[in-house]
Design a protein around this motif. Sequence first.
Motif, PDB file in Angstrom:
ATOM      1  N   ASN A 221      15.540 120.244 -14.905  1.00  0.00           N
ATOM      2  CA  ASN A 221      15.321 121.676 -15.127  1.00  0.00           C
ATOM      3  C   ASN A 221      16.678 122.372 -15.168  1.00  0.00           C
ATOM      4  N   ARG A 222      16.883 123.190 -16.189  1.00  0.00           N
ATOM      5  CA  ARG A 222      18.186 123.853 -16.348  1.00  0.00           C
ATOM      6  C   ARG A 222      17.992 125.298 -16.784  1.00  0.00           C
ATOM      7  N   VAL A 223      18.726 126.210 -16.133  1.00  0.00           N
ATOM      8  CA  VAL A 223      18.739 127.615 -16.532  1.00  0.00           C
ATOM      9  C   VAL A 223      20.195 128.056 -16.585  1.00  0.00           C
ATOM     10  N   ALA A 224      20.458 129.156 -17.272  1.00  0.00           N
ATOM     11  CA  ALA A 224      21.822 129.689 -17.366  1.00  0.00           C
ATOM     12  C   ALA A 224      21.848 131.110 -16.816  1.00  0.00           C
ATOM     13  N   ALA A 225      22.902 131.412 -16.072  1.00  0.00           N
ATOM     14  CA  ALA A 225      23.113 132.765 -15.551  1.00  0.00           C
ATOM     15  C   ALA A 225      24.337 133.363 -16.245  1.00  0.00           C
ATOM     16  N   ASP A 226      25.086 134.216 -15.542  1.00  0.00           N
ATOM     17  CA  ASP A 226      26.208 134.889 -16.205  1.00  0.00           C
ATOM     18  C   ASP A 226      27.385 135.158 -15.263  1.00  0.00           C
ATOM     19  N   PHE A 227      27.472 134.375 -14.178  1.00  0.00           N
ATOM     20  CA  PHE A 227      28.554 134.495 -13.189  1.00  0.00           C
ATOM     21  C   PHE A 227      28.456 135.762 -12.340  1.00  0.00           C
ATOM     22  N   THR A 228      27.332 136.472 -12.396  1.00  0.00           N
ATOM     23  CA  THR A 228      27.164 137.654 -11.564  1.00  0.00           C
ATOM     24  C   THR A 228      26.071 137.387 -10.525  1.00  0.00           C
ATOM     25  N   ALA A 243       9.761 125.129 -11.588  1.00  0.00           N
ATOM     26  CA  ALA A 243       9.849 123.798 -10.983  1.00  0.00           C
ATOM     27  C   ALA A 243       9.270 123.822  -9.573  1.00  0.00           C
ATOM     28  N   PRO A 244       8.057 123.355  -9.394  1.00  0.00           N
ATOM     29  CA  PRO A 244       7.423 123.385  -8.070  1.00  0.00           C
ATOM     30  C   PRO A 244       8.054 122.443  -7.053  1.00  0.00           C
ATOM     31  N   LYS A 245       8.767 121.438  -7.546  1.00  0.00           N
ATOM     32  CA  LYS A 245       9.450 120.503  -6.638  1.00  0.00           C
ATOM     33  C   LYS A 245      10.838 120.196  -7.192  1.00  0.00           C
ATOM     34  N   ILE A 246      11.817 120.306  -6.322  1.00  0.00           N
ATOM     35  CA  ILE A 246      13.202 120.014  -6.696  1.00  0.00           C
ATOM     36  C   ILE A 246      13.840 119.226  -5.552  1.00  0.00           C
ATOM     37  N   ASP A 247      14.705 118.271  -5.902  1.00  0.00           N
ATOM     38  CA  ASP A 247      15.417 117.502  -4.879  1.00  0.00           C
ATOM     39  C   ASP A 247      16.864 117.954  -4.705  1.00  0.00           C
ATOM     40  N   ALA A 248      17.479 118.420  -5.782  1.00  0.00           N
ATOM     41  CA  ALA A 248      18.875 118.864  -5.699  1.00  0.00           C
ATOM     42  C   ALA A 248      19.163 119.869  -6.812  1.00  0.00           C
TER      43      ALA A 248
END
Length: 355
Positions: A221-228, A243-248
């Motif tokens: 799973n990948r998303v992008a922000a903007d450094f703010t 993502a209901p489950k994430i390990d890292a």
Amino acid sequence: MSRISKTRRGAVALLSAATLTLGLAACTSNEAPAPENTGSTGTTDAGTAGGNDNDAPGEKVVIGFSAPAADHGWMGAITKAAQAEAKKYSDVELRLAEGTNDVSLQISQIEGFINDKVDAIVLLPFDGDALTEISLEAMKAGIPVINVDREFSSPFAARTTVLGDNYGMGVSAGTYICEQLGDNKDAVVAEIAGIDNLPLTQDRSKGFADALGDCGLKVANRVAADFTVAGGETAAANLLQAAPKIDAIWNHDDDQGVGVLSAIEAANRDEFFMVGGAGSKNVMEHIKAGDSVLQATVIYPSTQAADGIRLARLIAHNKSMSDLVSHTVPRTVQLFAPTVTKDNVDDFINDAFES
């Protein structure tokens, strides 16, 4: 003829010098070396074989410095470190231009330095491509330019370039996550990037993917922000909902990480661990206290401009880096991206920047 004027005449000729990349370690690893001593430039006692006293006062050196506006913690730390470094030397006069994100204004600042005939320019451009032409003019005028962090589009626009290692940040983060997750090939790894259309973000993501690939993992799973902060909070909230489950999770930037942590706390999620990016003091305090999902961060040095000041002084004095056999300062210096964990956080926290 003064040593500095000789250096000016030779500045452009030195462009053919071979590129040398210097790291804080011989290979990319999450095992971080001890930080370099910032009190000297690897000097050796005068008179020893191959040594010289680079910190001894010499002819006065006027250095012009320009960087973007300090609109987030890392950039503010860049300028503060440059000022602090200049103050260490009685033979350095630092002419500090006001931080700006206006390309036209930054170009005019460099024009002013050229007209003032400064001995060297240390420049972190808001836009490397846009500042290339004026930097070429400075070099043609015999003024060595030290390009920091954001590269020019021409290799002839700088005498020396000081860089962080964006790809290496991704490698360090991915390697650490691989080590923590062991043989769990089904582990869910997420990534919160910075601004996706920037080459630095693309380099970080590539290094991360390459390192994960070496242990059989991938970004699920990948998303992008903007450094703010606001952008980090929004991106993280979207990620956690999807993502209901994430390990890292690897978050590229500790400044935006403030918002990321807020979103994680609001969602009441703690089944994963997170690795940060850049190396803020705030994140290191969380790592040391063990009071959040933050378990590590990878450093993108905020000392780059300070290194630029030191190198500008050496170049203006026609000196070399005394730990090297070569007689000139390298064309490229790339800094290592070590991983900071609870085991070594005390080695780094005192030099970290505030988000």
